[in-house]
Design an enzyme around this catalytic site. Structure first.
Site, PDB file in Angstrom:
ATOM      1  N   ARG A  27      -8.440   1.453   3.161  1.00 60.59           N
ATOM      2  CA  ARG A  27      -7.636   2.028   4.245  1.00 60.59           C
ATOM      3  C   ARG A  27      -8.505   2.479   5.423  1.00 60.59           C
ATOM      4  O   ARG A  27      -8.248   3.510   6.041  1.00 60.59           O
ATOM      5  CB  ARG A  27      -6.816   3.228   3.754  1.00 60.59           C
ATOM      6  CG  ARG A  27      -5.661   2.860   2.880  1.00 60.59           C
ATOM      7  CD  ARG A  27      -4.457   2.391   3.720  1.00 60.59           C
ATOM      8  NE  ARG A  27      -3.376   1.968   2.847  1.00 60.59           N
ATOM      9  CZ  ARG A  27      -2.350   2.739   2.514  1.00 60.59           C
ATOM     10  NH1 ARG A  27      -2.242   3.950   2.990  1.00 60.59           N
ATOM     11  NH2 ARG A  27      -1.427   2.285   1.713  1.00 60.59           N
ATOM     12  N   ARG A  31      -4.147   5.752   9.979  1.00 55.31           N
ATOM     13  CA  ARG A  31      -3.727   6.907  10.772  1.00 55.31           C
ATOM     14  C   ARG A  31      -4.795   7.955  11.083  1.00 55.31           C
ATOM     15  O   ARG A  31      -4.593   8.792  11.946  1.00 55.31           O
ATOM     16  CB  ARG A  31      -2.541   7.589  10.093  1.00 55.31           C
ATOM     17  CG  ARG A  31      -1.253   6.810  10.290  1.00 55.31           C
ATOM     18  CD  ARG A  31      -0.162   7.300   9.380  1.00 55.31           C
ATOM     19  NE  ARG A  31      -0.508   7.011   7.991  1.00 55.31           N
ATOM     20  CZ  ARG A  31       0.289   7.231   6.948  1.00 55.31           C
ATOM     21  NH1 ARG A  31       1.450   7.795   7.139  1.00 55.31           N
ATOM     22  NH2 ARG A  31      -0.105   6.916   5.732  1.00 55.31           N
ATOM     23  N   ARG A  40       0.228   2.321  17.206  1.00 52.85           N
ATOM     24  CA  ARG A  40       1.452   2.443  16.413  1.00 52.85           C
ATOM     25  C   ARG A  40       2.589   3.016  17.257  1.00 52.85           C
ATOM     26  O   ARG A  40       3.739   2.569  17.165  1.00 52.85           O
ATOM     27  CB  ARG A  40       1.199   3.338  15.195  1.00 52.85           C
ATOM     28  CG  ARG A  40       2.334   3.166  14.253  1.00 52.85           C
ATOM     29  CD  ARG A  40       2.292   3.916  13.006  1.00 52.85           C
ATOM     30  NE  ARG A  40       3.685   3.937  12.578  1.00 52.85           N
ATOM     31  CZ  ARG A  40       4.104   4.008  11.368  1.00 52.85           C
ATOM     32  NH1 ARG A  40       3.253   4.113  10.398  1.00 52.85           N
ATOM     33  NH2 ARG A  40       5.380   4.005  11.104  1.00 52.85           N
ATOM     34  N   ASP A  77      -0.252  -5.480   3.954  1.00 53.32           N
ATOM     35  CA  ASP A  77       0.164  -4.617   2.847  1.00 53.32           C
ATOM     36  C   ASP A  77       0.452  -5.456   1.617  1.00 53.32           C
ATOM     37  O   ASP A  77       0.804  -6.635   1.733  1.00 53.32           O
ATOM     38  CB  ASP A  77       1.412  -3.812   3.226  1.00 53.32           C
ATOM     39  CG  ASP A  77       1.568  -2.599   2.321  1.00 53.32           C
ATOM     40  OD1 ASP A  77       0.912  -1.577   2.591  1.00 53.32           O
ATOM     41  OD2 ASP A  77       2.299  -2.691   1.325  1.00 53.32           O
ATOM     42  N   TYR A 156       6.948  -1.482  -7.570  1.00 49.36           N
ATOM     43  CA  TYR A 156       7.657  -1.238  -6.299  1.00 49.36           C
ATOM     44  C   TYR A 156       8.963  -2.022  -6.256  1.00 49.36           C
ATOM     45  O   TYR A 156       9.971  -1.555  -5.735  1.00 49.36           O
ATOM     46  CB  TYR A 156       6.770  -1.605  -5.102  1.00 49.36           C
ATOM     47  CG  TYR A 156       5.674  -0.590  -4.861  1.00 49.36           C
ATOM     48  CD1 TYR A 156       5.947   0.600  -4.178  1.00 49.36           C
ATOM     49  CD2 TYR A 156       4.384  -0.798  -5.326  1.00 49.36           C
ATOM     50  CE1 TYR A 156       4.949   1.546  -3.970  1.00 49.36           C
ATOM     51  CE2 TYR A 156       3.384   0.143  -5.121  1.00 49.36           C
ATOM     52  CZ  TYR A 156       3.679   1.307  -4.446  1.00 49.36           C
ATOM     53  OH  TYR A 156       2.696   2.243  -4.249  1.00 49.36           O
TER      54      TYR A 156
HETATM   55  O1  CP3 Z   1      -7.370  -0.921   3.460  1.00 51.63           O
HETATM   56  C1  CP3 Z   1      -6.997  -1.291   4.603  1.00 51.63           C
HETATM   57  O2  CP3 Z   1      -7.345  -0.716   5.640  1.00 51.63           O
HETATM   58  C2  CP3 Z   1      -6.130  -2.539   4.725  1.00 51.63           C
HETATM   59  C3  CP3 Z   1      -4.736  -2.336   4.826  1.00 51.63           C
HETATM   60  C4  CP3 Z   1      -3.918  -1.916   3.621  1.00 51.63           C
HETATM   61  C5  CP3 Z   1      -2.698  -1.214   3.778  1.00 51.63           C
HETATM   62  N1  CP3 Z   1      -2.094  -1.129   2.563  1.00 51.63           N
HETATM   63  C6  CP3 Z   1      -2.178  -0.710   5.056  1.00 51.63           C
HETATM   64  C7  CP3 Z   1      -1.152   0.344   5.062  1.00 51.63           C
HETATM   65  C8  CP3 Z   1      -4.068  -2.187   2.252  1.00 51.63           C
HETATM   66  C9  CP3 Z   1      -5.229  -2.846   1.524  1.00 51.63           C
HETATM   67  C10 CP3 Z   1      -2.905  -1.686   1.597  1.00 51.63           C
HETATM   68  C11 CP3 Z   1      -2.657  -1.845   0.169  1.00 51.63           C
HETATM   69  C12 CP3 Z   1      -1.563  -1.086  -0.455  1.00 51.63           C
HETATM   70  N2  CP3 Z   1      -0.310  -0.857   0.022  1.00 51.63           N
HETATM   71  C13 CP3 Z   1      -1.620  -0.565  -1.769  1.00 51.63           C
HETATM   72  C14 CP3 Z   1      -2.795  -0.690  -2.686  1.00 51.63           C
HETATM   73  C15 CP3 Z   1      -3.867   0.297  -2.389  1.00 51.63           C
HETATM   74  C16 CP3 Z   1      -3.498   1.732  -2.635  1.00 51.63           C
HETATM   75  O3  CP3 Z   1      -3.467   2.486  -1.634  1.00 51.63           O
HETATM   76  O4  CP3 Z   1      -3.264   2.098  -3.782  1.00 51.63           O
HETATM   77  C17 CP3 Z   1      -0.376   0.048  -2.034  1.00 51.63           C
HETATM   78  C18 CP3 Z   1       0.013   0.755  -3.297  1.00 51.63           C
HETATM   79  C19 CP3 Z   1       0.449  -0.165  -0.898  1.00 51.63           C
HETATM   80  C20 CP3 Z   1       1.879   0.237  -0.724  1.00 51.63           C
HETATM   81  C21 CP3 Z   1       2.078   1.139   0.421  1.00 51.63           C
HETATM   82  N3  CP3 Z   1       1.898   0.788   1.743  1.00 51.63           N
HETATM   83  C22 CP3 Z   1       2.489   2.492   0.398  1.00 51.63           C
HETATM   84  C23 CP3 Z   1       2.788   3.282  -0.858  1.00 51.63           C
HETATM   85  C24 CP3 Z   1       2.549   2.932   1.732  1.00 51.63           C
HETATM   86  C25 CP3 Z   1       3.050   4.264   2.219  1.00 51.63           C
HETATM   87  C26 CP3 Z   1       2.048   5.344   1.997  1.00 51.63           C
HETATM   88  C27 CP3 Z   1       1.337   5.660   3.281  1.00 51.63           C
HETATM   89  O5  CP3 Z   1       0.119   5.833   3.240  1.00 51.63           O
HETATM   90  O6  CP3 Z   1       2.040   5.798   4.297  1.00 51.63           O
HETATM   91  C28 CP3 Z   1       2.141   1.871   2.566  1.00 51.63           C
HETATM   92  C29 CP3 Z   1       2.035   1.882   4.030  1.00 51.63           C
HETATM   93  C30 CP3 Z   1       0.729   1.499   4.627  1.00 51.63           C
HETATM   94  N4  CP3 Z   1      -0.026   0.409   4.270  1.00 51.63           N
HETATM   95  C31 CP3 Z   1       0.072   2.167   5.703  1.00 51.63           C
HETATM   96  C32 CP3 Z   1      -1.104   1.442   5.974  1.00 51.63           C
HETATM   97  C33 CP3 Z   1      -2.118   1.706   7.049  1.00 51.63           C
HETATM   98  C34 CP3 Z   1       0.602   3.381   6.445  1.00 51.63           C
HETATM   99  C35 CP3 Z   1       1.492   2.900   7.542  1.00 51.63           C
HETATM  100  C36 CP3 Z   1       1.659   3.896   8.644  1.00 51.63           C
HETATM  101  O7  CP3 Z   1       2.478   4.790   8.453  1.00 51.63           O
HETATM  102  O8  CP3 Z   1       0.995   3.747   9.678  1.00 51.63           O
END
Ligand code: CP3
Length: 347
Positions: A27, A31, A40, A77, A156
């Site tokens: 990540r 944010r 965003r 994602d 999910y």
């Molecule tokens: O690592 C990186 O920078 C690459 C991008 C990336 C995202 N999601 C962007 C994202 C990667 C590799 C993921 C993987 C992901 N997504 C996982 C596996 C890794 C982990 O964290 O366990 C999972 C379980 C998800 C599912 C997911 N996506 C959730 C549960 C959420 C909401 C939680 C949150 O942090 O808001 C997301 C959204 C998400 N994916 C965001 C980002 C940057 C946040 C979006 C935003 O609000 O700007």
């Protein structure tokens, strides 16, 4: 002297130890960066950005321009796969992902994938990042593609979003074993095809995120968290034998051993609960490892960050090792703390 690729991340993944560990952070785009929040605001939502190849490229590049990580992970994602399989997906601000949940065997039977043209923007974004890395002179940065592991993505799809205990997923799996097997098989096939497409588009390494591997009981771990990964690895390596695959069975605890032995991955990412000295003895003789600073320590910063990151490095850097966190960067992490960590890592 061993031959190096000029890319420290690829060197480590091919089993060559580097003087300083290469690094990137899960990540690393997101944010905590003001430039991400600004974009965003302008673009509206997460999915709009992830499916806009210019925006996704820009966001992938943002942390690289600040910190010159050794890995650039494509901004996307794990839930784009359920979307491509026909499930409705949205991200509700402050609530995380929402999907129309799978409730019955019939719901599984309705899913299907047809070549994944829906995910074309992800491939285009990968191509853009590859070009931009070259144009901006980041010659040592490796481009990373990814997908979710079948178990985690299935949670999910069945829960309809995040979950605390995964009860609905487990009940579905135990009460509808045939439908659950079909769902896992569909995820294996589609995830492998998706990773191959990402490699075609320029990904040099791929990572499989099993964020909820730690929720699976010991008797089911092999079936749900090792065998499906083994099948994905076999398909991807059948096409691209030399592309490294990093596995991340987060929370697997003692089951990390089984995963390392039988999943076929090239390297394994450690969460922050894995003792590093144990990993050095039990895992590193088998494969390179990546990890495992607690994101809370990065958010805390200061002396605790310096001490913890130095301890992890001293435990793991005798053998091929990549520095990373044990999970994604927390969104309230001060950028200065990331600057401090990068300064430590660059020595
Ligand atoms: O690592 C990186 O920078 C690459 C991008 C990336 C995202 N999601 C962007 C994202 C990667 C590799 C993921 C993987 C992901 N997504 C996982 C596996 C890794 C982990 O964290 O366990 C999972 C379980 C998800 C599912 C997911 N996506 C959730 C549960 C959420 C909401 C939680 C949150 O942090 O808001 C997301 C959204 C998400 N994916 C965001 C980002 C940057 C946040 C979006 C935003 O609000 O700007």
């Amino acid at each position: 002297m061993s031959i190096t690729t000029g890319k420290p991340l690829l060197d480590v993944l091919s089993g060559t130890k580097t003087e300083k560990p290469p690094f990137w952070f899960m990540r690393q785009a997101g944010r905590y960066l003001p430039e991400y929040r600004a974009l965003r605001q302008e673009k509206g939502g997460f999915l709009e950005m992830a499916f806009d190849p210019q925006a996704a490229c820009e966001i992938t590049m943002q942390p690289i321009r600040r910190f010159e990580m050794d890995g650039a992970i494509i901004f996307s994602d794990i839930l784009v796969i359920p979307m491509a399989l026909g499930q409705h997906l949205e991200f509700v601000q402050g609530e995380g992902p929402k999907l129309d949940p799978i409730n019955t065997a019939d719901d599984v039977a309705k899913l299907g994938y047809s070549g994944f043209s829906k995910l074309e923007p992800v491939y285009e974004a990968l191509g853009n990042v590859k070009t931009t890395l070259g144009n901006e002179g980041f010659k040592q940065t490796t481009l990373i593609g990814f997908c979710g592991a079948p178990w985690t993505v299935a949670t999910y799809m069945i829960e309809g979003g995040s979950s605390k205990d995964f009860m609905k997923t487990k009940l579905f799996a135990y009460q509808n074993p045939e439908a659950f097997d079909n769902l896992i098989a569909l995820l294996v096939e589609s995830s492998a095809a998706y990773l191959i497409n990402q490699i075609n588009a320029g990904a040099e390494v791929v990572k499989i995120f099993d964020s909820w591997a730690g929720s699976v009981d010991q008797q089911s771990f092999y079936k749900w968290c090792v065998e499906p990964i083994r099948r994905i690895v076999d398909i991807v390596h059948g096409e691209y034998p030399h592309v490294p695959i990093i596995g991340f069975p987060r929370g697997a605890g003692y089951n990390y051993l089984e995963y390392v032995q039988d999943s076929g991955v090239t390297a394994v990412a450690l969460d922050q609960f894995v003792p590093t000295q144990w990993a050095a003895r039990a895992i590193q003789p088998n494969m390179p490892v990546q990890g495992n600073l607690d994101p809370a320590i990065l958010r805390a910063g200061g002396d605790v960050l310096i001490r913890a990151s130095e301890k992890i490095m001293s435990d793991l850097q005798e053998k091929p090792y990549i520095f990373n966190l044990g999970h994604g960067i927390n969104k309230d992490t001060p950028v200065e703390n990331v600057e401090l960590l990068v300064k430590i890592l660059k020595g």
